[in-house]
Write an enzyme that holds these catalytic residues in place. Structure first.
Site, PDB file in Angstrom:
ATOM      1  N   GLY A   1       0.778  -1.224   0.000  1.00 60.26           N
ATOM      2  CA  GLY A   1       0.000   0.000   0.000  1.00 60.26           C
ATOM      3  C   GLY A   1       0.815   1.283   0.000  1.00 60.26           C
ATOM      4  CB  SER A   2      -0.006   4.517   1.610  1.00 55.44           C
ATOM      5  OG  SER A   2      -1.316   4.541   1.089  1.00 55.44           O
TER       6      SER A   2
END
Length: 569
Positions: free
Chosen positions: A282-283
């Site tokens: 993810g981020s």
């Protein structure tokens, strides 16, 4: 009158005859004594030779059986400070030679079943009455079992000693150390990676010294276990790496494994989530996208503005944010609030070709490159299309191991040089690699304030550890279930550096399928579970690593704070 005949009355010829007979008798006695002594010496040599032969080739050599030979003692494995992680001891082995059993075999089978219930009475009886000449009954037998078996008084049962591998720290760093099979051959971790060196009896037997720090490893494992329990996760992983040498100081994977009884752990415990498992993280990928934009000159400052509507369309894909700006936003704000929309635009302008080149330089497109056999292969887009480029930019559509991610953050914050991760302590025999340039030193320095902003003002606030100036990025990625992203199951991660103003160590923590709790108000995102785990871990390990807290130091936050609107803090 007859007188007794004494020696003086024996004639001279008779005396000579008697003396000859005595000498002949003495000579015969000497010959017999010498012969007996030679037989005795030969017997001693035969027994000694046989003992030596059995010491090398094992008890089964005497029986003609096909059992495994006893392995020579392996070399030690130690941590970076010399603490023993694996060593060889002498263990008891219980074996049987059925053709030498003199007692009642049915009674013996009953006794063995009572002492070693791994098999039943019928199994033991079949073994004792079969054609095998030799069989192991128990290796690594405990003292009580050995005493009980010895008390049976059966000459057909053998009690011998053989080298055995002991892991004195039990589960500590088990996925790095690995383990051996019953015959002493390395089958996982460092035991497999350095098997030839450890097994070489002709070597000078210097221990294999790992980069792992036992105290740091213990602290990381404890915090991961606590988080896994608190948030009811199905698994966890963590890595702590030296920013400048790429030495892995700690690597933990849960469920954990005890290498002393590796076969009892099950597949989940043996699986190395940190180095073999690949996940969409993810981020935590967003800092790479911003760094690429800075390196390519597309981002000129942290105040550069992008359109940040509630959603952004790329082809047929609509990208949205959890907390949309619905206004133009700066690079600093994009990172602080973890905006998918803003990061997508940076990746889109960069382009797939350049993005892929940067990822290749950091090793994100190939199997993990380090010493251990557990090496996860990343999952990357088949075609680096526009939508693939955009989604990879914010950490979706690409899956890597936590060690890959730690290595990438080390590259980003050590001045921009990629160095392969290593589990061996850096020293004269294992020097630091020169490294390959990925980012400039200027970009590496610019990113420090940006990731500190995430922790002081953004989604990573709970990761802060007072005085240790933590900088990093949270990541919450939905898991793929039956080919589709699940709204319920997530993989949460945090990747960061401390102290961020003078980077020394990378930390990556991952929780697999954490659940919301009353304390997190039902939220299961990374800021609520992984971030506080990182804070607790850094507070414990930083003093062990010689990092002192200093509340008076910070990176130059003037690079980012002016570009954050007050109403968005």
């Amino acid at each position: 009158m007859n007188r007794p005949v004494g020696p003086a009355l024996v004639s001279a010829p008779e005396r000579l005859k008697l003396q000859g007979q005595k000498r002949q008798l003495l000579s015969m006695m000497h010959q017999r004594l010498m012969f007996a002594m030679l037989l005795f010496a030969f017997g001693i040599l035969t027994v000694s030779g046989r003992i030596g032969y059995l010491a090398v080739f094992g008890a089964e050599a005497s029986s003609g059986g096909g059992g495994a030979t006893f392995a020579a003692a392996r070399g030690d494995i130690v941590d970076r400070d010399g603490q023993p992680l694996a060593r060889t001891i002498e263990a008891w082995t219980v074996a049987v030679q059925p053709h030498k059993v003199i007692g009642n075999k049915l009674d013996l089978a009953r006794d063995l079943a009572a002492l070693m219930p791994e098999k039943d009475e019928a199994d033991y009886y079949e073994l004792l009455t079969g054609t095998r000449k030799f069989a192991y009954l128990q290796r690594r037998a405990g003292p009580r079992l050995v005493e009980a078996v010895n008390a049976l008084g059966e000459p057909g049962i053998q009690l011998t000693r053989e080298p055995d591998r002991l892991y004195p720290q039990t589960a500590l760093a088990a996925h790095v150390i690995g383990y051996t099979d019953v015959d002493g051959k390395g089958v996982a971790g460092a035991e497999a990676a350095f098997d030839e060196r450890l097994a070489d009896a002709s070597a000078n037997r210097e221990p294999v010294q790992l980069s792992i720090s036992a105290p740091v490893q213990g602290a990381l494992r404890a915090e991961l276990a606590a988080a896994m329990s608190e948030f009811d996760a199905i698994g966890a992983a963590g890595v702590i790496m030296d920013v400048h040498t790429s030495e892995i100081i700690a690597l933990a994977s849960l469920p954990q494994l005890n290498p002393n009884v590796a076969g009892q752990g099950g597949a989940e415990a043996r699986f190395n989530r940190a180095a073999l498992g690949v996940y969409e993280l993810g981020s935590t990928f967003k800092p790479f996208t911003v760094a690429m934009g800075l390196e390519e000159g597309q981002i000129r400052s942290m105040g550069q503005m992008y359109e940040c509507p509630g959603s952004w369309e790329v082809g047929r894909r609509r990208i949205s944010d959890t907390h949309p700006f619905d206004r133009p936003c700066s690079v600093a704000e994009i990172m602080m609030e973890s905006s998918n929309v803003g990061t997508a635009q940076i990746a889109q302008r960069l382009g797939g070709t350049r993005q892929k080149q940067y990822l290749e330089k950091m090793g994100f497109t190939r199997r993990l490159d380090y010493e251990l056999p557990e090496r996860g292969r990343p999952l990357t887009p088949k075609e680096w299309s526009e939508i693939a480029t955009v989604t990879v930019g914010y950490g979706h559509g690409i899956a890597v191991t936590p060690v890959h991610l730690a290595s990438g953050y080390a590259t980003l914050f050590n001045g921009g040089l990629y160095r392969k991760p290593t589990v061996l302590k850096v020293g004269p025999d294992h020097p630091v690699e020169r490294g390959e340039r990925v980012y400039s030193e200027r970009v590496s320095e610019q990113m420090r304030a940006l990731l500190r902003l995430v922790v002081t003002h953004g989604t990573g606030k709970k990761a802060d550890a007072p005085g240790y100036r933590v900088g990093g990025k949270t990541g919450t990625a939905e898991k793929i279930v039956n080919g589709r992203y699940s709204k319920r199951l997530v993989v949460n991660s945090f990747a960061g550096v401390f102290p961020i103003d003078e980077p020394r160590y990378v930390i990556v923590v991952m929780l697999d399928e954490p659940k919301g709790t009353e304390e997190t108000f039902g939220f299961r995102t990374a800021g609520w579970n992984v971030a506080p785990t990182v804070s607790k871990t850094i507070a414990r390990v930083a003093p062990m690593l010689g990092v002192r807290p200093d509340t008076g130091r910070e990176p130059d936050m003037g690079q980012v704070l002016p570009f954050v609107k007050e109403d968005e803090e």
